[in-house]
Design a protein around this motif. Sequence first.
Motif, PDB file in Angstrom:
ATOM      1  N   ALA A  38       0.843  -1.191   0.000  1.00 29.17           N
ATOM      2  CA  ALA A  38       0.000   0.000   0.000  1.00 29.17           C
ATOM      3  C   ALA A  38       0.880   1.243   0.000  1.00 29.17           C
ATOM      4  N   VAL A  39       0.345   2.319  -0.563  1.00 28.26           N
ATOM      5  CA  VAL A  39       1.041   3.606  -0.635  1.00 28.26           C
ATOM      6  C   VAL A  39       0.106   4.683  -0.102  1.00 28.26           C
ATOM      7  N   LEU A  40       0.649   5.564   0.711  1.00 25.12           N
ATOM      8  CA  LEU A  40      -0.099   6.708   1.217  1.00 25.12           C
ATOM      9  C   LEU A  40       0.866   7.881   1.289  1.00 25.12           C
ATOM     10  N   GLN A  41       0.569   8.972   0.536  1.00 24.46           N
ATOM     11  CA  GLN A  41       1.508  10.099   0.548  1.00 24.46           C
ATOM     12  C   GLN A  41       0.787  11.433   0.345  1.00 24.46           C
ATOM     13  N   PHE A  42       1.450  12.487   0.833  1.00 23.65           N
ATOM     14  CA  PHE A  42       0.949  13.863   0.724  1.00 23.65           C
ATOM     15  C   PHE A  42       2.037  14.730   0.115  1.00 23.65           C
ATOM     16  N   GLU A  43       1.621  15.604  -0.838  1.00 22.16           N
ATOM     17  CA  GLU A  43       2.563  16.538  -1.460  1.00 22.16           C
ATOM     18  C   GLU A  43       1.969  17.945  -1.468  1.00 22.16           C
TER      19      GLU A  43
END
Length: 407
Positions: free
Chosen positions: A378-383
Motif C-alpha cells: 500500500a502507498v499513502l503520501q501527501f505533497e
Amino acid sequence: MQRLKWLAALVLILTAGSVSAQSTIDSDSLLQQAQVAARQGNYSTSRKLARQVLRVAPAYTDAAILIGNTYTWEQKYDSANFVLQPLLSASTPTADLYLALIRLGLRSKTSPELILHYADQGLVIAPQSQELLEYKIQALIQQKKYLEAEKVLESLPQQNSFYQRTKTQLHDLASINSLHTEYQYATFSTAIPSWHLASLEYTRLLAPGSIGARVNYANRFEQQALQGEVDFWPRLDEKTYLYLNAGFSDSKLFPDYRAGLEAYRKLPHNLEASLGVRALIYSQETVWLYTGHIGKYWGKYWAGMRPFIQPQQGQVQATGILQLRRFLKDENQHLTLTLSKGSTPDMQVGLQEINRQDANKIGIRSQFRLGASFFWGAVLQFEYEEVSKESSRNRYTTGLSLQYKFR
C-alpha cells in the motif's frame, strides 16, 4: 618372598590406575572451568585453563578446540586458524572440530565452498547433527544451489524455526519470475479531476542479471496514455552492476522516449553508491536528470538519499529524496518512509509535473507477504506543490500493489 613381589606389583598397578583416574578427573574439571570462563567472556582465563588441560592430557582435543573458538570470538582469526588447522591431521577429527572451523570460516568470510567441505566432513562423523546440516544449507544457498539446499532442508524437523524461515527464503530465491501490478489514485485540493496511474510488470532473473518489461497507464487531464518500458540490471562483478532503461509512449502524457543509465557499487560497511542519468524526450523539449544515490544497511534498517539535478532554461533545480526502510520478518516485507524536497517527482510522467517550481512530500509505502508466493503493498503520501509562482496545491495519493513470484 615371591608372595611379597606379587603384592608390590598389585599395589603399583592400583596406584598407577588411581593417578591416571585423578589426571582424567582433573582434566575434565579444568575443561569445565575453561568452558564456564569462555561463556562469561573471560577468554584469556579460558585459554589459560585449557592449556593446563593440554599439559596434563596433550591428546585432549576438546581443550584445543575451545582455545580456537575463543580466538574466533575475539576476531583473532589467524590465531584461531593456527590452533585448529593442525588438529585435522594430528588427531582423528571430530564433529566439534569441523563446527569450530565452520564458525571461524563464517566470521573470517571464508569461501562457501570451504564451509560446505567442512560441513560434509563433519556430517560423515555425525550425520544427524542439526547444526552441521544448517551450516551446509547456508553454504549451498550462498552458492545459489537452491534445489540441493531444499533437499537437505527436508531432513530437518518441519517444526524447527530454522526450517520454516529457510523454507520461505529458498522459495523466494528460487522464484526467478515475478509479476507485479500497481494502481495509484491522486486527488487535489484544487478543482482538478483525479489522476490515475497503473502499471503491470514482468521480471525474470537471468545469469547476467534481472530483466523486466513494464506497461504503464495514465489518466490525467481527461486524457489516457500508455507507455512501454524495459529495465535491465546486468552484473559486472560481485560488487558492481548497472541499471539500463528504455521506454516509448503514444506521446499523450508520457515522454515520447525515455532512457536511463546508472552504475551501482557496493562499498565497505554495508554501503552502496551510484551515479546515473535519465533522458526524457518530449515533443516540446528534452529533460535531462542527473542522479545517484548513497544507501546503508544496518540491522533491520536501510536508509538512502537520492538527489536529482535538473538543468532547465538556464537554471539548475535540485531535488533530494530521503528514504528510511524497516524490514519486518524478511527482506520482502517492509515499511518505507519517504521525504522529499524539490521539483523533480520520483515518478516522471507528464512534462507539466516535471516543470513545477517546487514540492514537499511525505509518504509511507509497505509490502507484506500474502501466502508463499504473493505479496501485497500500500502507498499513502501527501505533497504540497508549487506549480508556478502564483499557484500551489495539495496532492493526496493512495495506492495498492500485488506481486506474484514463481519459478
